[in-house]
Design an enzyme around this catalytic site. Structure first.
Site, PDB file in Angstrom:
ATOM      1  N   ASP A  55     -20.344   5.150  68.046  1.00 32.74           N
ATOM      2  CA  ASP A  55     -21.398   6.123  68.506  1.00 32.74           C
ATOM      3  C   ASP A  55     -20.574   7.638  68.319  1.00 32.74           C
ATOM      4  OD1 ASP A  55     -22.641   7.958  70.078  1.00 32.74           O
ATOM      5  OD2 ASP A  55     -23.157   6.640  71.752  1.00 32.74           O
ATOM      6  N   TYR A 100     -35.863  21.292  66.803  1.00 31.77           N
ATOM      7  CA  TYR A 100     -35.663  20.727  65.287  1.00 31.77           C
ATOM      8  C   TYR A 100     -35.146  21.886  64.504  1.00 31.77           C
ATOM      9  CZ  TYR A 100     -36.586  18.010  61.166  1.00 31.77           C
ATOM     10  OH  TYR A 100     -36.331  17.423  59.883  1.00 31.77           O
ATOM     11  N   LYS A 131     -31.340  21.928  62.362  1.00 30.37           N
ATOM     12  CA  LYS A 131     -31.522  21.817  61.261  1.00 30.37           C
ATOM     13  C   LYS A 131     -30.746  23.157  60.578  1.00 30.37           C
ATOM     14  CE  LYS A 131     -32.942  17.680  60.851  1.00 30.37           C
ATOM     15  NZ  LYS A 131     -32.062  16.751  60.788  1.00 30.37           N
TER      16      LYS A 131
END
Length: 304
Positions: free
Chosen positions: A74, A174, A178
């Protein structure tokens, strides 16, 4: 067949499926030893609850001609990443390629809603998965990578810097995620250059990943059936294209020319001459700007 990465060691963080899996496979096909990490393994699945596992990825790497090693990690847990890098050091004594491809936030995204109408916990979790994982991994891995000159770091995102800087990505979280991934490559490029290493931001085009194919209810064999629902999906590419892009960068003795750049799989395909599995070279981001975003009918002529 020549294997230009024989003797090289790569870490692909987020190699369970999609781009990460094929990046690992294509590095293996070039002869590398590849550590494939992720949370979904035969011992248990991540919250995505999908069937792909890191062990499958490692087997594919080995079948392609490299050495695949699956490690369940993880990347939000610093101790796990620290121990992973320590293991690579003990077993290989080197790290030549680091690919930060951790994502896993697709189910968390709310599209076309302003930030005040978004679930805050999901949005902040998205940023943790998309950004913090990459920083944690670089923090621990880069001291090993810079031990030898010539190392390569690839930050895998969605959209080039040029595209994202002028295009709202339909969700604040988002969009920020990005944009930040590309900036991480830019920042690391400045920090790595004195050590003879290179950092690049790389985006695939419209990816025919396992999850995207499932979204449209198709398989790789009949993916064109999805064009009835989404005609612009005609520009899509398999994850092998971005995998071949990373392998080409890693094998390029002049890779430093890309330091700090934001590039696409389609752009690198034209520079290095590799193709997708069907022999095409889809230029997805030029298509997005000139056809899809421009409101023109779907037509990939001249774009693949």
């Amino acid at each position: 067949m020549t294997k230009p990465l024989t003797g090289k060691t790569a870490l692909v963080a987020g190699a369970t499926r999609g781009a990460g899996r094929q990046i690992a496979v294509q590095l293996g096909a070039a002869g590398a030893t590849v550590y494939a990490t992720g949370r979904s393994s035969r011992a248990g699945r991540s919250e995505l609850d999908r069937p792909e596992t890191i062990e499958e990825t490692a087997d594919l790497v080995t079948a392609a001609g490299g050495t695949g090693i699956a490690v369940r990690v993880d990347h939000l847990v610093p101790d796990q990443v620290r121990d992973l890098v320590a293991r690579i050091d003990v077993e290989q004594g080197r790290l030549d390629v680091l690919v930060n491809d951790v994502w896993g936030a697709d189910p968390l995204i709310t599209w076309n809603r302003p930030v005040w109408e978004q679930p805050l916990d999901a949005g902040l979790r998205t940023l943790r998965l998309a950004i913090d994982t990459h920083i944690v991994t670089s923090h621990y891995a880069l001291p090993l990578l810079i031990r030898r000159p010539g190392g390569l770091v690839v930050e895998v995102g969605d959209g080039t810097t040029a595209y994202n800087s002028g295009t709202y990505r339909l969700s604040l979280f988002y969009d920020l995620a990005k944009t930040a991934v590309n900036r991480l490559a830019f920042a690391q490029a400045h920090e790595l250059e004195p050590h003879g290493a290179t950092a690049v931001a790389l985006t695939p085009g419209w990816l025919r990943s396992e999850m995207m194919l499932a979204h449209y209810g198709v398989t790789e064999e009949n993916w064109r059936d999805a064009l009835v629902r989404e005609p612009h999906f005609a520009i899509s590419e398999t994850p092998a294209l971005v995998g071949r892009a990373v392998a080409a960068l890693a094998a390029d003795p002049d890779r430093a020319r890309w330091n700090g750049s934001s590039v696409s799989s389609g752009e690198l395909a034209r520079v290095y001459g590799f193709t997708d599995v069907d022999g095409s070279q889809p230029d997805a981001w030029r298509y997005m700007v000139e056809v899809q975003d421009a409101g023109r009918p779907a037509d990939v002529t001249g774009y693949r």
